[in-house]
Design a protein around this motif. Structure first.
Motif, mmCIF file in Angstrom:
data_model
loop_
_atom_site.group_PDB
_atom_site.id
_atom_site.type_symbol
_atom_site.label_atom_id
_atom_site.label_comp_id
_atom_site.label_asym_id
_atom_site.label_seq_id
_atom_site.Cartn_x
_atom_site.Cartn_y
_atom_site.Cartn_z
ATOM 1 N N GLN A 5 0.803 -1.093 0.378
ATOM 2 C CA GLN A 5 -0.010 0.035 0.138
ATOM 3 C C GLN A 5 0.592 1.404 0.123
ATOM 4 O O GLN A 5 1.562 0.857 0.875
ATOM 5 C CB GLN A 5 -1.137 0.192 1.385
ATOM 6 C CG GLN A 5 -1.819 -0.853 1.380
ATOM 7 C CD GLN A 5 -2.964 -1.105 0.015
ATOM 8 O OE1 GLN A 5 -3.001 -0.296 -0.160
ATOM 9 N NE2 GLN A 5 -3.578 -2.358 0.776
ATOM 10 N N PRO A 6 1.292 2.214 -0.816
ATOM 11 C CA PRO A 6 1.386 3.639 -1.540
ATOM 12 C C PRO A 6 1.490 4.004 0.353
ATOM 13 O O PRO A 6 0.580 3.910 0.189
ATOM 14 C CB PRO A 6 1.163 4.165 -2.069
ATOM 15 C CG PRO A 6 -0.280 3.493 -2.620
ATOM 16 C CD PRO A 6 -0.286 2.067 -2.496
ATOM 17 N N LEU B 12 0.542 7.309 1.606
ATOM 18 C CA LEU B 12 0.361 8.726 1.297
ATOM 19 C C LEU B 12 1.013 9.754 1.916
ATOM 20 O O LEU B 12 1.057 11.067 0.734
ATOM 21 C CB LEU B 12 -1.122 8.610 0.989
ATOM 22 C CG LEU B 12 -2.141 7.157 -0.143
ATOM 23 C CD1 LEU B 12 -3.066 8.286 0.451
ATOM 24 C CD2 LEU B 12 -1.768 7.261 -1.411
ATOM 25 N N VAL B 13 1.898 9.303 2.814
ATOM 26 C CA VAL B 13 1.840 10.709 3.304
ATOM 27 C C VAL B 13 3.466 11.174 2.996
ATOM 28 O O VAL B 13 3.597 12.553 3.048
ATOM 29 C CB VAL B 13 1.725 11.059 4.804
ATOM 30 C CG1 VAL B 13 1.583 9.473 5.962
ATOM 31 C CG2 VAL B 13 3.357 11.722 5.408
ATOM 32 N N ALA B 14 4.311 10.088 2.591
ATOM 33 C CA ALA B 14 6.016 10.109 1.953
ATOM 34 C C ALA B 14 5.094 10.520 0.431
ATOM 35 O O ALA B 14 5.711 12.136 0.330
ATOM 36 C CB ALA B 14 6.109 8.659 1.706
ATOM 37 N N SER C 28 2.908 12.901 -0.297
ATOM 38 C CA SER C 28 2.230 14.351 -0.702
ATOM 39 C C SER C 28 3.811 14.735 0.070
ATOM 40 O O SER C 28 3.583 15.723 -0.644
ATOM 41 C CB SER C 28 1.625 13.914 0.941
ATOM 42 O OG SER C 28 0.372 13.345 1.429
ATOM 43 N N LEU C 29 4.973 14.805 0.658
ATOM 44 C CA LEU C 29 5.627 15.363 1.258
ATOM 45 C C LEU C 29 5.892 16.015 -0.284
ATOM 46 O O LEU C 29 6.123 17.035 -0.624
ATOM 47 C CB LEU C 29 5.941 14.880 2.352
ATOM 48 C CG LEU C 29 7.529 14.894 2.728
ATOM 49 C CD1 LEU C 29 7.110 16.700 3.453
ATOM 50 C CD2 LEU C 29 8.714 14.260 3.770
ATOM 51 N N SER D 195 -2.168 16.511 -0.670
ATOM 52 C CA SER D 195 -2.510 15.729 0.321
ATOM 53 C C SER D 195 -3.571 14.488 -0.174
ATOM 54 O O SER D 195 -3.778 13.911 0.207
ATOM 55 C CB SER D 195 -2.268 15.999 1.516
ATOM 56 O OG SER D 195 -3.569 17.199 1.890
ATOM 57 N N LYS D 196 -4.097 15.612 -1.175
ATOM 58 C CA LYS D 196 -5.724 14.854 -1.738
ATOM 59 C C LYS D 196 -7.061 14.527 -0.141
ATOM 60 O O LYS D 196 -7.349 13.726 -0.637
ATOM 61 C CB LYS D 196 -4.861 13.303 -2.352
ATOM 62 C CG LYS D 196 -4.982 13.514 -3.568
ATOM 63 C CD LYS D 196 -5.633 12.605 -4.514
ATOM 64 C CE LYS D 196 -5.669 12.539 -5.995
ATOM 65 N NZ LYS D 196 -5.801 12.041 -6.706
ATOM 66 N N ASN D 197 -6.377 15.847 0.314
ATOM 67 C CA ASN D 197 -7.269 16.061 1.441
ATOM 68 C C ASN D 197 -8.114 17.761 1.320
ATOM 69 O O ASN D 197 -7.257 17.726 1.026
ATOM 70 C CB ASN D 197 -6.335 15.565 3.103
ATOM 71 C CG ASN D 197 -6.532 14.278 3.123
ATOM 72 O OD1 ASN D 197 -5.142 13.937 4.013
ATOM 73 N ND2 ASN D 197 -7.063 13.669 3.671
ATOM 74 N N ARG E 282 -1.509 20.601 7.773
ATOM 75 C CA ARG E 282 -1.931 19.033 7.849
ATOM 76 C C ARG E 282 -1.390 19.093 5.855
ATOM 77 O O ARG E 282 -1.851 17.988 5.565
ATOM 78 C CB ARG E 282 -2.932 18.728 7.716
ATOM 79 C CG ARG E 282 -3.008 18.304 9.252
ATOM 80 C CD ARG E 282 -4.258 17.228 9.254
ATOM 81 N NE ARG E 282 -3.402 16.028 10.575
ATOM 82 C CZ ARG E 282 -3.180 16.241 12.022
ATOM 83 N NH1 ARG E 282 -4.432 16.819 12.018
ATOM 84 N NH2 ARG E 282 -2.934 15.671 12.494
#
Lengths: 351, 351
Positions: free
Chosen positions: A49-50, A52-54, A56-57, A62-64, A117
DNA sequence: AATTCTTATGTTAACGTTAACAAAATGATA
DNA sequence: TATCATTTTGTTAACGTTAACATAAGAATT
């Protein structure tokens, strides 16, 4: 809890570099079919599972997104939130839920937190007419979309997006409807004056009154916070007046619930003894046993449109657009119209 | 949008290494007062906001938690969600909202997504009795707390936390109350059998029936999905029976709304012609004009406890505990009790 | 068979933090 | 004043990705 597999784990096992694995994961071209297959097999096997926080960085996305609402207790926001959540998911976005509890300071805190965030954008339904937090966001070009409530600041109009309904018209429709039915003393219950919604709906109400040559009486306006309790208190106060109103316009349905409570308590019948019109058309209003006449707005659509617009903004679209949907008068029992009809006639003014 | 200041920006301006700045930000000891002051000034000046995604990456804590609910449309989840959101914030956690729309597949998707996002834990209210997703999480020791619905799997009982109420007792209380009032034909409306809540409340209902020597009639049980529409259909079906029930127990309040709709439509009065008891005590039930008798549970508390427990789990606490709160019978108008009292007596069986 | 072009893969750095360790500066002690 | 302990600061690597560029391997062209 076992550490999940990373790109590098897979790379090692597949005897390739982690970049190649990354390419496969994001299915970019330029990887030999055989290599791809080998990697894919491992991805499956290790249930990779990739992180996502890495991601995002590095990609700075962030896709949030943040959703700031006053309080989730008001059913109005439910449907709105659903529109937002559903649509966000369709864009592979997740929604971070923030409630301000009508506290401007908390709104600021939430915005700050959301930015820390790294959310890509914010949908904000808690804006106040003068709202420094929103102004700041708008000025720095941060993707925000205001829903329902807006800031009233000409400097900002080309820097912030807004999606809502024509609240002036809505307020006007509500009052006009009551006036047409012959009511001349109409109690109005409003929420905070810091909300544009209040100002606009009041403005509409006043327009209708003026057209009928009636001026707004202080005693017939009750101000509160758009929650149930306000409606309750307002109704009690109206009833205690030497000359009580014959109809009430509650600027939202949630307060109308409180009105019903107070009226029921005092044995005042709706609509026979007191007509009532709300605003928003929350689910409750449509229940047969309630039959609250109200001004409807498409809440789900509002939420959905807001997300779509936010996506455009995140992709770089210029700020400064607004969408104003049409309100709609929903006639049910509480305004007395259906009753009048079935009794074979309308109030004098309508004949 | 301007790029926000980073640790290194501040470090450069303060002529120190970024580590020193990091120390100040996290106020760790071992920084000279003068240096600290100099850095602090710059932090203020540049309005430095730590990048939480970078931090998450290294500390392996996102301070985010996932909240998975079936649908935000059911008012029951509102109050629960509020308890969760409030409490999470008090721990400096943010909540990512996920709705499954009663779709087990979507539940799995959400869990996967939340894990990719690196949430520290999940609060899940959509569990099914046999729920592979929950089972998997539990087995790998991922911090999950189930609320309201649980999995029924003895293998998992020491691997998963659960917070809920005694639904068997609740179901029993509801039916017992109706039985005591003399009702012998009682229609029961339930949601999905995949929810433990259904099974437990039904079990309680059966116990009460058995005690009164009554067996469950197929015609008097209607199964659906805990949404309003189910209540509506159920009531209509009950009314069309050659020998309709004199009372209805709806396994949640939201469906009871649908029951009211159907009854109102057909001119059946509550409680005179049909007694009604719900479950959950959503805000709607307590409205004076409604007066829905119901089994109450402390929804806000449930949410709040769940978050607190989740925090313990994240800090490393062993899984496998459960908290069962007490349900409470709230007598209002709809069950007919107050009416009976005011008419100077109870049904025959009570005399 | 040499050359060029294309395709496939690898190397390295970066994102903005924290953590572990190393080094320098300061103060205390002899 | 030299030595040691302590305080303060810095260096480097790591977290798990993607991106830019470099290189190697094949295929195509001469």
């Amino acid at each position: 809890m076992i550490n999940p597999a990373t790109l590098k784990d897979i790379a090692r096992l597949a005897h390739v570099s982690h970049t190649t694995v990354s390419r496969v994961i994001n299915n970019r071209p330029g990887v030999r079919a055989a290599t791809k297959k080998r990697i894919m097999r491992l991805v499956k096997e290790l249930d990779y599972q990739p992180n996502l926080v890495a991601r995002s960085l590095v990609v700075k996305r962030s896709k949030n997104l943040g959703m700031i609402i006053t309080t989730i207790r008001n059913p109005f926001y439910l449907e709105l939130a659903q529109g937002i959540e559903d649509t966000a998911r369709s864009f592979e976005y997740n929604v971070i839920l923030c409630c301000t509890n009508h506290d401007l300071f908390l709104e600021g805190e939430h915005i700050r937190e959301l930015k820390r965030r790294g959310v890509d954008g914010i949908i904000l339904t808690s804006a106040q007419i003068k709202d420094g937090h929103v102004a700041a966001l708008a000025r720095e070009g941060f993707p925000v979309v205001l829903v329902n409530r807006r800031v009233l600041d000409p400097d900002l109009s080309d820097k912030v997006d807004y999606i809502g309904i024509d609240n002036v018209k809505g307020g006007e429709m509500a009052l006009e409807h009551l006036l047409k039915m012959g009511h001349r003393r109409i109690g109005i219950i409003r929420g905070s004056l810091e909300s544009s919604v209040t100002v606009e709906r009041m403005e509409g109400a006043c327009r209708a009154l003026t057209r009928y040559g009636i001026s707004l009486e202080d005693d017939l306006v009750f101000g509160g916070d758009y929650l149930k309790g306000t409606g309750y208190e307002a109704a009690k106060k109206f009833l205690s007046l030497p000359n009580p109103p014959s109809a009430i316009f509650s600027l939202n349905d949630y307060m109308a619930l409180g009105v019903y409570d107070a009226l029921t308590e005092q044995g005042v019948r709706v609509p026979e003894d007191m007509a009532l019109v709300g605003f928003n058309d929350i689910e409750f209003a449509s229940l047969k046993m309630v039959g609250l006449s109200t001004i409807s707005q498409k809440k789900y659509t509002l939420g959905s449109m807001a997300v779509r617009r936010l996506m455009e903004r995140i992709e770089g679209a210029q700020a400064g657009r607004e969408w104003i949907l049409e309100p709609e008068l929903i006639i049910r029992r509480s305004c007395g119209y259906t009753l009048a009809i079935s009794h074979g006639g309308l109030a004098p003014s309508e004949r």
